[in-house]
Design a protein around this motif. Structure first.
Motif, PDB file in Angstrom:
ATOM      1  N   SER A 216       0.821  -1.212   0.000  1.00 15.29           N
ATOM      2  CA  SER A 216       0.000   0.000   0.000  1.00 15.29           C
ATOM      3  C   SER A 216       0.857   1.267   0.000  1.00 15.29           C
ATOM      4  CB  SER A 216      -0.907   0.020   1.231  1.00 15.29           C
ATOM      5  OG  SER A 216      -1.551   1.275   1.343  1.00 15.29           O
ATOM      6  N   PRO A 217       0.573   2.201  -0.925  1.00 14.83           N
ATOM      7  CA  PRO A 217       1.308   3.467  -0.931  1.00 14.83           C
ATOM      8  C   PRO A 217       0.746   4.460   0.077  1.00 14.83           C
ATOM      9  CG  PRO A 217      -0.242   3.429  -2.747  1.00 14.83           C
ATOM     10  CD  PRO A 217      -0.363   2.097  -2.062  1.00 14.83           C
ATOM     11  N   PHE A 218      -0.349   4.090   0.751  1.00  9.91           N
ATOM     12  CA  PHE A 218      -1.026   5.003   1.674  1.00  9.91           C
ATOM     13  C   PHE A 218      -0.685   4.718   3.138  1.00  9.91           C
ATOM     14  CE2 PHE A 218      -3.908   3.699  -1.827  1.00  9.91           C
ATOM     15  CZ  PHE A 218      -3.781   4.834  -2.599  1.00  9.91           C
ATOM     16  N   SER A 219      -0.047   3.600   3.415  1.00  5.44           N
ATOM     17  CA  SER A 219       0.187   3.188   4.795  1.00  5.44           C
ATOM     18  C   SER A 219       1.453   3.819   5.377  1.00  5.44           C
ATOM     19  CB  SER A 219       0.306   1.659   4.870  1.00  5.44           C
ATOM     20  OG  SER A 219      -0.887   1.049   4.448  1.00  5.44           O
ATOM     21  N   VAL A 220       1.511   3.801   6.708  1.00  3.11           N
ATOM     22  CA  VAL A 220       2.709   4.241   7.429  1.00  3.11           C
ATOM     23  C   VAL A 220       3.111   3.137   8.393  1.00  3.11           C
ATOM     24  CG1 VAL A 220       2.081   6.682   7.241  1.00  3.11           C
ATOM     25  CG2 VAL A 220       1.410   5.389   9.278  1.00  3.11           C
ATOM     26  N   ASP A 221       4.307   3.240   8.934  1.00  4.10           N
ATOM     27  CA  ASP A 221       4.801   2.260   9.901  1.00  4.10           C
ATOM     28  C   ASP A 221       4.398   2.722  11.300  1.00  4.10           C
ATOM     29  OD1 ASP A 221       6.251   0.702  11.690  1.00  4.10           O
ATOM     30  OD2 ASP A 221       7.951   0.498  10.341  1.00  4.10           O
ATOM     31  N   LEU A 222       3.414   2.050  11.892  1.00  2.00           N
ATOM     32  CA  LEU A 222       2.948   2.427  13.230  1.00  2.00           C
ATOM     33  C   LEU A 222       3.641   1.650  14.338  1.00  2.00           C
ATOM     34  CD1 LEU A 222      -0.889   2.844  12.635  1.00  2.00           C
ATOM     35  CD2 LEU A 222       0.813   4.637  12.961  1.00  2.00           C
ATOM     36  N   THR A 223       4.497   0.702  13.968  1.00  2.00           N
ATOM     37  CA  THR A 223       5.202  -0.059  15.006  1.00  2.00           C
ATOM     38  C   THR A 223       6.212   0.810  15.738  1.00  2.00           C
ATOM     39  OG1 THR A 223       6.884  -0.829  13.431  1.00  2.00           O
ATOM     40  CG2 THR A 223       4.934  -2.221  13.738  1.00  2.00           C
ATOM     41  N   HIS A 224       6.608   1.927  15.119  1.00  2.00           N
ATOM     42  CA  HIS A 224       7.575   2.827  15.752  1.00  2.00           C
ATOM     43  C   HIS A 224       6.922   4.138  16.209  1.00  2.00           C
ATOM     44  CE1 HIS A 224      10.197   0.019  13.603  1.00  2.00           C
ATOM     45  NE2 HIS A 224      11.148   0.388  14.426  1.00  2.00           N
ATOM     46  N   PHE A 225       5.598   4.136  16.299  1.00  2.00           N
ATOM     47  CA  PHE A 225       4.902   5.321  16.802  1.00  2.00           C
ATOM     48  C   PHE A 225       5.211   5.480  18.292  1.00  2.00           C
ATOM     49  CE2 PHE A 225       1.234   7.446  18.730  1.00  2.00           C
ATOM     50  CZ  PHE A 225       1.134   8.573  17.929  1.00  2.00           C
ATOM     51  N   PRO A 226       5.477   6.697  18.759  1.00  2.00           N
ATOM     52  CA  PRO A 226       5.836   6.908  20.176  1.00  2.00           C
ATOM     53  C   PRO A 226       4.608   6.871  21.085  1.00  2.00           C
ATOM     54  CG  PRO A 226       5.839   9.009  19.016  1.00  2.00           C
ATOM     55  CD  PRO A 226       5.580   7.950  17.974  1.00  2.00           C
ATOM     56  N   TYR A 227       4.061   5.669  21.273  1.00  2.00           N
ATOM     57  CA  TYR A 227       2.824   5.530  22.042  1.00  2.00           C
ATOM     58  C   TYR A 227       2.969   6.052  23.475  1.00  2.00           C
ATOM     59  CZ  TYR A 227       1.144   2.513  18.269  1.00  2.00           C
ATOM     60  OH  TYR A 227       0.732   2.037  17.052  1.00  2.00           O
ATOM     61  N   HIS A 228       4.078   5.723  24.126  1.00  2.00           N
ATOM     62  CA  HIS A 228       4.261   6.139  25.519  1.00  2.00           C
ATOM     63  C   HIS A 228       4.265   7.662  25.630  1.00  2.00           C
ATOM     64  CE1 HIS A 228       5.680   6.181  29.660  1.00  2.00           C
ATOM     65  NE2 HIS A 228       6.626   7.023  29.291  1.00  2.00           N
ATOM     66  N   THR A 229       4.984   8.299  24.732  1.00  2.00           N
ATOM     67  CA  THR A 229       5.043   9.765  24.737  1.00  2.00           C
ATOM     68  C   THR A 229       3.667  10.358  24.497  1.00  2.00           C
ATOM     69  OG1 THR A 229       7.327   9.767  23.933  1.00  2.00           O
ATOM     70  CG2 THR A 229       6.043  11.778  23.597  1.00  2.00           C
ATOM     71  N   TRP A 230       2.944   9.804  23.535  1.00  2.00           N
ATOM     72  CA  TRP A 230       1.616  10.325  23.207  1.00  2.00           C
ATOM     73  C   TRP A 230       0.659  10.172  24.396  1.00  2.00           C
ATOM     74  CZ3 TRP A 230       1.019  12.997  18.787  1.00  2.00           C
ATOM     75  CH2 TRP A 230      -0.282  13.397  18.445  1.00  2.00           C
ATOM     76  N   ARG A 231       0.732   9.018  25.073  1.00  2.00           N
ATOM     77  CA  ARG A 231      -0.119   8.797  26.245  1.00  2.00           C
ATOM     78  C   ARG A 231       0.208   9.802  27.349  1.00  2.00           C
ATOM     79  NH1 ARG A 231       0.201   3.156  24.950  1.00  2.00           N
ATOM     80  NH2 ARG A 231       2.178   3.004  26.076  1.00  2.00           N
ATOM     81  N   GLN A 232       1.497  10.055  27.555  1.00  2.00           N
ATOM     82  CA  GLN A 232       1.918  10.986  28.602  1.00  2.00           C
ATOM     83  C   GLN A 232       1.461  12.408  28.286  1.00  2.00           C
ATOM     84  OE1 GLN A 232       3.428   9.938  31.530  1.00  2.00           O
ATOM     85  NE2 GLN A 232       2.863  12.024  32.133  1.00  2.00           N
ATOM     86  N   LEU A 233       1.615  12.809  27.032  1.00  2.00           N
ATOM     87  CA  LEU A 233       1.167  14.144  26.633  1.00  2.00           C
ATOM     88  C   LEU A 233      -0.345  14.272  26.763  1.00  2.00           C
ATOM     89  CD1 LEU A 233       3.379  14.743  23.449  1.00  2.00           C
ATOM     90  CD2 LEU A 233       3.633  15.833  25.686  1.00  2.00           C
ATOM     91  N   SER A 234      -1.063  13.209  26.426  1.00  2.00           N
ATOM     92  CA  SER A 234      -2.527  13.220  26.557  1.00  2.00           C
ATOM     93  C   SER A 234      -2.921  13.391  28.021  1.00  2.00           C
ATOM     94  CB  SER A 234      -3.125  11.919  26.015  1.00  2.00           C
ATOM     95  OG  SER A 234      -2.783  11.721  24.670  1.00  2.00           O
ATOM     96  N   LYS A 235      -2.261  12.650  28.869  1.00  2.00           N
ATOM     97  CA  LYS A 235      -2.549  12.733  30.307  1.00  2.00           C
ATOM     98  C   LYS A 235      -2.267  14.130  30.835  1.00  2.00           C
ATOM     99  CE  LYS A 235      -1.268  10.635  34.731  1.00  2.00           C
ATOM    100  NZ  LYS A 235      -0.382   9.640  35.396  1.00  2.00           N
ATOM    101  N   ASN A 236      -1.132  14.688  30.433  1.00  2.00           N
ATOM    102  CA  ASN A 236      -0.765  16.029  30.907  1.00  2.00           C
ATOM    103  C   ASN A 236      -1.784  17.074  30.471  1.00  2.00           C
ATOM    104  OD1 ASN A 236       1.511  14.878  31.990  1.00  2.00           O
ATOM    105  ND2 ASN A 236       2.893  15.580  30.375  1.00  2.00           N
TER     106      ASN A 236
END
Length: 469
Positions: A109-129
């Motif tokens: 797919s030319p539309f997909s991205v690699d989500l295995t390296h998404f910074p989930y921990h950082t995103w969760r922390q920023l969401s919480k803050n």
């Protein structure tokens, strides 16, 4: 007398079970209009429950308009016009299987991205803050988007893309699709929109759906053909100059200046620059934006975080030229921002605290490795293919030298667990050259899968004897 099966161990209280049973009987027609229901005392004795339980059930039915109480007479079924009943049907195993999306061993797919390296921990922390530190995020914000986010984006665009704008010129919206619709309130419907051919078909369909006439402009080796653009009499040009979608041409400075000259020749001419995946370039320096070199305010610049962060981050941004900004603020300032303030705050902190830059640098390295792996794997086809648009974006364009059709290759590849994406579906006007051409994406596959998938595709070509003789 009504016989209602009751389950004392159910999570639903008894009155609710009685209410639901009677409601279903009314909806199905088993209890016709003006049918008299048992008295609360009589039904309570019959079901061996308290009278209060029956009264609660009847009260709920009365409040929803299913029954009515007539003084000194009792309870009766009401006339309900246009009653819609919801039937929940169970799908058979065959239907369930058909409902599931087909999973391929190798989905290029030319539309997909690699989500295995998404910074989930950082995103969760920023969401919480964000949720714990600023209660004002639950209030309405600025109609063009929060000031902090627009300031962060304007700084980022200036540093990375050479875009010249103030935060006041920026409008935040839920993706590029919405921003294109916003543009439509500023551009009269009688203006002709020129679009590259092949093109980003979603933008084409949006413009057509909004009632615009469009002109399909063929490409040459520098991008949109200026000769055909002039011949079209269009006043708006929608282009992807930094990495033409889908061919991948990078528009050189000469053609950029010609395009800007075209826009400057008439007052009502504008260029819509869609900078869709400019963050990922694998050779040379980043290509500056068209907006950043425009001698006059003639470029509407749009972009999104869908590729750089994740597709579900439905946050796009648009830089309006000063004349259109004045019109927007004067006539359409009542449009509210369509992005949640909480999401805006998370992205703002993601950018300002340096996480976005680190994430981009990490993904560029990862994608370059995958890109190089794909290029090496495609070498197995030798002279039987031609590659273009290989130095940027998340896919390469591959032309196969064979006499079979693009559709046939796609269908046969599917049977072998390989999902391919043809170029033909991106054409507004179909080309005379029918060479089968594909957008081969690499973002969502591992290096091993890229090598294995291309090898399987090569074996399919060999087995079918598709190589050009």
């Amino acid at each position: 007398m009504l016989t209602i099966p009751l389950n004392v161990k159910s999570k639903h209280p008894l009155y609710e079970q009685i209410y639901l049973h009677i409601k279903k009987e009314i909806q199905s027609g088993a209890l016709p209009v003006q049918t008299k229901l048992p008295s609360t005392r009589g039904l309570a004795n019959h079901l061996q429950v308290s009278r209060n339980t029956i009264e609660q059930a009847y009260a709920q039915l009365i409040s929803e308009g299913y029954i009515e109480s007539k003084q000194k007479s009792g309870y009766y079924i009401c006339q309900i016009n246009g009653l819609a009943e919801y039937h929940q049907t169970k799908l058979t195993a065959k239907q369930l299987k058909a409902e599931k999306r087909k999973v391929y061993s190798y989905d290029f797919s030319p539309f997909s991205v690699d989500l295995t390296h998404f910074p989930y921990h950082t995103w969760r922390q920023l969401s919480k803050n964000c949720l714990t530190q600023d209660e004002n995020l639950f209030l309405l914000g600025h109609n063009q988007g929060d000031d902090r986010l627009r300031h962060a984006i304007s700084d980022y665009l200036h540093q990375s893309r050479g875009v010249r704008c103030t935060e006041e010129q920026l409008i935040i919206g839920a993706g590029v699709d919405y921003l294109l619709q916003l543009i439509s309130i500023l551009i009269p419907r009688n203006q002709l929109i020129a679009m590259e051919n092949p093109s980003y078909m979603r933008a084409y369909r949006i413009f057509k759906g909004l009632g615009y006439q469009t002109a399909a402009i063929d490409l040459d080796n520098m991008g949109i053909s200026m000769e055909k653009l002039y011949q079209s009499n269009a006043s708006i040009a929608y282009v992807t100059p930094s990495h033409q979608y889908p061919i991948g041409i990078v528009m050189p400075i000469k053609r950029r200046m010609e395009l800007l000259q075209w826009a400057c020749e008439e007052e009502n001419r504008y260029i819509i620059e869609d900078d869709h995946d400019s963050e990922f370039r694998y050779t040379g320096k980043p290509i500056p934006s068209l907006q950043g070199i425009a001698p006059q305010d003639k470029v509407i610049y749009i972009g999104t975080f869908s590729r750089a962060i994740a597709p579900a981050i439905r946050v796009g941004y648009m830089v309006l030229p000063t004349p259109l900004l004045a019109q927007y603020q004067s006539e359409y300032s009542y449009y509210s921002c369509t992005v949640s303030r909480i999401d805006q705050a998370i992205i703002t902190n993601f950018i300002q605290e340096g996480y976005f830059e680190r994430h981009l640098n990490r993904m560029r390295k990862l994608y370059k490795t995958k890109h190089d792996t794909l290029m090496q794997a495609l070498g197995i086809f030798k002279d039987n293919m031609e590659i273009c648009g290989e130095n940027a974006g998340l896919y390469v364009v591959v032309k196969f030298k064979t006499n079979v059709t693009e559709d046939l290759i796609i269908e046969e590849a599917k049977k072998n667990g390989i999902r391919l994406y043809g170029l033909l579906e991106h054409y507004i006007q179909k080309p005379t050259d029918n060479t089968p051409t594909f957008l081969i994406g690499f973002a969502n596959l591992s290096e091993f899968e890229l090598q294995k998938g291309i090898h399987e595709l090569y074996e399919l070509f060999k087995q079918k004897n598709w190589f050009h003789l």
